[in-house]
Each structure stands twice: as C-alpha cells, then as structure tokens.
Design an enzyme around this catalytic site. Structure first.
Site: not given
Length: 170
Positions: A110, A113, A119
């Site tokens: 995470e 990101h 992804d």
C-alpha cells in the site's frame, strides 16, 4: 597535452551542469502517521523500513502529527488513495489480514501505491505490487528491481506516477 586536459575539464564541467555525474540528490522525506492503525504499528513500521532499505530517493519517517501519509485500519480490504505523489491515505483492511495475507507485505504494498506504483495483476510473488495475486502463502515484502527503479525515478522527478485510487480487490 594541453588540448587533451582542456577537453577533459570541459567534458567534466558539462557533465556536472547536466546532472550526469557528481550531483547526488537529497532524498525526499515523507512522514507517515499510523496512530489510526495502532494494532498494525509494528508491521507498518516494517513496511516503511522495506522502502527505506530498498530506495535512496525517498525516506519514510514516522510521526504522530500531521503527515504526508495517513494510515488507518478498517474491516474492509486494504487500499490506498494517493492524492499527489508521496501523499495520501492507506487503509490496512482487516479482511486481508483475517484471510492470512502477510501484514508487512500489505503495508509495503500500500505504501508502494503512495510512492506512485500501480498494481501488477496478475503477478508473481516476486512482485510486491502483485498484492493478493501473489497468494496467501506469499511472504515477499521487497519490491523487485523494476518497482525500485520506478520509485527512484518518481522521486527524481523523471517519471510520471500512477496516482489513481488503488483498491486491492481479492
């Protein structure tokens, strides 16, 4: 001989002015506040350390105050919502934890990101950004060479980051 030295000096000066050599860039420091995910504090800290160990252009530092990255927990699936490169919110979703996914891998994924990585699905366990497609048995918490390189470029100002909301669906 004089001409050779002059050319060498001029070449070095040109390289320095273009940033080709000898211009080490200071790392961008990003703060994260994980007080809203206290149950996962150790795993979040470990996820931040993964990035601190693997890249040079960005440093993640924990704070209890205002931060670039806010990390909370909730009963849903893990997700990140970048606002700008290096800024946003992360949810450490209890659903993935309950299913047995590695908590440090979730945190590092995470954070990836927020650092501008999309992804990679489906993807192998060797790709941190493959997330859940690496499988519950996947315990790899480290970004691969491509993922590290992309973050380095993102924080060197030479690449365009993917800042779409990333919901890591099962």
């Amino acid at each position: 001989m004089f001409l050779r030295k002059t050319i060498a000096v001029l070449s070095s000066a040109a390289a320095l002015s273009l940033g080709v050599v000898g211009t080490a860039q200071a790392a961008t420091t990003l703060t994260y506040n994980s007080t809203g995910a206290a149950a996962y504090a150790a795993e979040i800290d470990a996820g931040a350390q993964v990035w601190n160990t693997n890249v040079k252009n960005v440093r993640l530092v924990k704070t209890t105050g205002r931060a670039n990255i806010t990390i909370v927990s909730d009963p849903g699936w893990p997700r990140a919502q970048p606002t700008t490169l290096g800024n946003g919110k992360i949810w450490i979703g209890k659903q993935a934890v309950d299913e047995g996914y590695n908590k440090v891998r979730i945190a590092a994924h995470e954070i990836g990101h927020i650092l501008g990585l999309p992804d990679v699905k489906p993807g192998p366990c060797s790709s941190l950004m493959s997330g859940s497609t690496g499988g519950v048995s996947c315990t790899n918490v480290n970004p691969n060479a491509s993922e590290k390189s992309r973050v380095e470029r993102n924080f060197a100002g030479t690449a365009q980051a993917d800042l779409s909301t990333a919901v890591d669906a099962a």
